[in-house]
Design a protein around this motif. Structure first.
Motif, mmCIF file in Angstrom:
data_model
loop_
_atom_site.group_PDB
_atom_site.id
_atom_site.type_symbol
_atom_site.label_atom_id
_atom_site.label_comp_id
_atom_site.label_asym_id
_atom_site.label_seq_id
_atom_site.Cartn_x
_atom_site.Cartn_y
_atom_site.Cartn_z
ATOM 1 N N GLU A 127 3.480 118.691 -7.961
ATOM 2 C CA GLU A 127 2.184 118.436 -8.615
ATOM 3 C C GLU A 127 1.496 119.751 -8.962
ATOM 4 O O GLU A 127 0.968 119.927 -10.068
ATOM 5 C CB GLU A 127 1.280 117.609 -7.700
ATOM 6 C CG GLU A 127 1.614 116.138 -7.615
ATOM 7 C CD GLU A 127 1.169 115.372 -8.860
ATOM 8 O OE1 GLU A 127 0.517 115.967 -9.747
ATOM 9 O OE2 GLU A 127 1.495 114.170 -8.942
ATOM 10 N N HIS A 128 1.499 120.686 -8.010
ATOM 11 C CA HIS A 128 0.826 121.959 -8.272
ATOM 12 C C HIS A 128 1.526 122.733 -9.377
ATOM 13 O O HIS A 128 0.870 123.268 -10.287
ATOM 14 C CB HIS A 128 0.768 122.802 -7.002
ATOM 15 C CG HIS A 128 0.149 124.142 -7.232
ATOM 16 N ND1 HIS A 128 -1.201 124.311 -7.460
ATOM 17 C CD2 HIS A 128 0.713 125.385 -7.319
ATOM 18 C CE1 HIS A 128 -1.458 125.590 -7.658
ATOM 19 N NE2 HIS A 128 -0.325 126.260 -7.584
ATOM 20 N N VAL A 158 3.435 121.636 -11.824
ATOM 21 C CA VAL A 158 3.221 120.978 -13.118
ATOM 22 C C VAL A 158 1.807 121.245 -13.618
ATOM 23 O O VAL A 158 1.582 121.496 -14.811
ATOM 24 C CB VAL A 158 3.496 119.462 -13.001
ATOM 25 C CG1 VAL A 158 3.042 118.729 -14.265
ATOM 26 C CG2 VAL A 158 4.984 119.212 -12.761
ATOM 27 N N SER A 159 0.839 121.211 -12.707
ATOM 28 C CA SER A 159 -0.555 121.467 -13.108
ATOM 29 C C SER A 159 -0.748 122.891 -13.605
ATOM 30 O O SER A 159 -1.717 123.183 -14.312
ATOM 31 C CB SER A 159 -1.505 121.197 -11.941
ATOM 32 O OG SER A 159 -1.430 122.227 -10.962
ATOM 33 N N ARG A 160 0.173 123.790 -13.233
ATOM 34 C CA ARG A 160 0.099 125.180 -13.684
ATOM 35 C C ARG A 160 1.066 125.456 -14.828
ATOM 36 O O ARG A 160 1.414 126.602 -15.109
ATOM 37 C CB ARG A 160 0.395 126.126 -12.510
ATOM 38 C CG ARG A 160 -0.649 126.088 -11.396
ATOM 39 C CD ARG A 160 -2.043 126.458 -11.934
ATOM 40 N NE ARG A 160 -3.038 126.522 -10.879
ATOM 41 C CZ ARG A 160 -3.781 125.517 -10.466
ATOM 42 N NH1 ARG A 160 -3.624 124.310 -11.039
ATOM 43 N NH2 ARG A 160 -4.687 125.657 -9.515
ATOM 44 N N THR A 198 7.806 112.802 -8.395
ATOM 45 C CA THR A 198 6.677 113.472 -9.056
ATOM 46 C C THR A 198 7.014 113.816 -10.501
ATOM 47 O O THR A 198 6.168 113.684 -11.396
ATOM 48 C CB THR A 198 6.279 114.740 -8.284
ATOM 49 O OG1 THR A 198 6.094 114.406 -6.908
ATOM 50 C CG2 THR A 198 4.985 115.325 -8.829
ATOM 51 N N HIS A 231 5.112 112.285 -14.016
ATOM 52 C CA HIS A 231 4.620 113.087 -15.146
ATOM 53 C C HIS A 231 5.519 112.942 -16.377
ATOM 54 O O HIS A 231 5.373 113.704 -17.338
ATOM 55 C CB HIS A 231 4.521 114.556 -14.730
ATOM 56 C CG HIS A 231 3.395 114.836 -13.782
ATOM 57 N ND1 HIS A 231 2.106 115.031 -14.202
ATOM 58 C CD2 HIS A 231 3.384 114.907 -12.423
ATOM 59 C CE1 HIS A 231 1.335 115.251 -13.146
ATOM 60 N NE2 HIS A 231 2.079 115.176 -12.056
#
Length: 369
Positions: free
Chosen positions: A170-171, A173-175, A204, A208
């Motif tokens: 998650e982290h 992908v968020s970056r 995850t 996405h």
């Protein structure tokens, strides 16, 4: 004849109880000069604590076993350190055994050879099969430190591995990462450390709507720094493009990080890197490694507390028997219970088993954006 505690007491000019307190090292109010006198007498007489004799008198040695795989890996070495510290707080000493990679070996390896020495065991099985053994005596307490909940008939403290992997992906992908290497992955199973973390990684990506690429899912022979570095070299040799590396433990990630920097890749500008476990070395790498924290102190405290509670329950809630012969066996009365499992002395609940999940926590440092 071997020296006895009474011989030590006579030479030091103290009571047997004082010698017992020095040997047990659980009574903090002994004068330093008295302790020094007792220790000098023990040294002069060559006194050694006879755990076998204690076992015969009290049915307790106040030793517990700890069976862990791959002690050369920092995570397990740090976990062993925490268990030893937590056990010492309640007057227990620990015999550590390294177990090999096998589905059924953890308890067999430790308990099979040391049953007469230890009162119970904490084990971290390498595989995900059986954790009990036919060599284990009836009523012998075992607490499993595992990667997932296994069965309802054994006490266990387990990691939320899949959830930890989800936090990492998650982290990343968020970056902005889209091609994330799963270093140490195993698609052949959904349980065990590698299987759980692979499941979290894949779920995850699916959430996405990122299609997993088999070239990025990289099993490794081991989980060392050398294995992490070798995997990155292989990716480069094969021309595989990637913008992030998720090492399934910190040592894999640190090896990958070193190889990326050696090859001229910038971290985190070109490739982001994350690990899992938050070992001590993670915060001292350059750049410092982002990772998932596993609270080893909490794992150790839970495991030791459950084991102590089992020992107290077996003794009717009174803890190990007093050592009337003066052998210094510390009592375990007053140890707080943890979780929602059995309480000592409550026979109606004594068959219930604890299954406690320890949640992961994201630790962000310089190796990610």
């Amino acid at each position: 004849m071997p020296a006895t505690m009474r011989d030590v007491a006579k030479l030091a000019g103290v009571s047997v109880k004082t010698v017992s307190n020095v040997v047990a090292d659980t009574y903090p109010y002994i004068r330093p000069e008295t302790r020094a006198r007792v220790e000098a007498a023990m040294e002069e007489l060559g006194y050694r604590l006879n755990v076998t004799a204690r076992k015969l008198r009290t049915n307790r040695t106040n030793l517990i076993g700890l069976a862990l795989p791959e002690l050369r890996l920092p995570y397990f070495a740090e976990l062993a350190d925490e268990v030893i510290r937590k056990a010492a707080e309640v007057g227990l000493k620990v015999i550590v055994e390294q177990v090999e990679a096998s589905e059924h070996v953890a308890v067999e390896s430790l308990v099979g050879s040391h049953t007469h020495l230890v009162d119970g065991a904490i084990v971290a099985p390498v595989g995900h099969g059986d954790v009990l053994s036919r060599s284990t005596p009836p009523g012998f307490p075992v607490v499993v430190l595992g990667d997932h909940r296994i069965r309802d008939d054994v006490d266990q403290v387990f990691l939320a591995n899949a959830r930890g992997a989800e936090l990492v992906v998650e982290h990343l992908v968020s970056r902005g990462a889209r091609r994330i290497v799963a270093l140490g992955a195993d698609r052949g199973t959904s349980v065990g450390t590698a299987g759980e973390r692979t499941r979290g990684y894949l779920s995850t990506l699916a959430r996405h709507e990122i299609e997993p690429d088999d070239q990025l899912i990289r099993p490794t022979d081991g989980w060392s720094k050398a294995d992490g570095a070798a995997a990155v070299r292989d990716l480069a040799a094969e021309g595989v493009e990637f913008d992030a590396v998720f090492g399934f433990n910190d040592t894999l990630a640190l090896g990958a990080l070193a190889e990326l920097l050696r090859s001229g890749r910038r971290v985190p500008d070109d490739v982001q890197v994350m690990g899992f476990d938050d070992i001590e070395d993670a915060q001292y790498s350059v750049p410092a490694l982002s990772t998932v924290a596993v609270d080893r102190a909490q794992l150790a405290e839970l495991a030791v507390s459950i084991l102590v509670r089992r020992l107290r329950t077996e003794d009717g809630g009174a803890g190990p028997a007093r050592d009337e012969g003066g052998d210094g066996a510390p009592r375990l009365d007053g140890v707080a219970s943890v979780g929602e499992g059995v309480r000592a002395g409550e026979a109606a609940e004594s068959a219930a088993r604890d299954a406690i999940e320890v949640p992961p926590r994201l630790v962000l440092r310089d190796s990610t954006r």
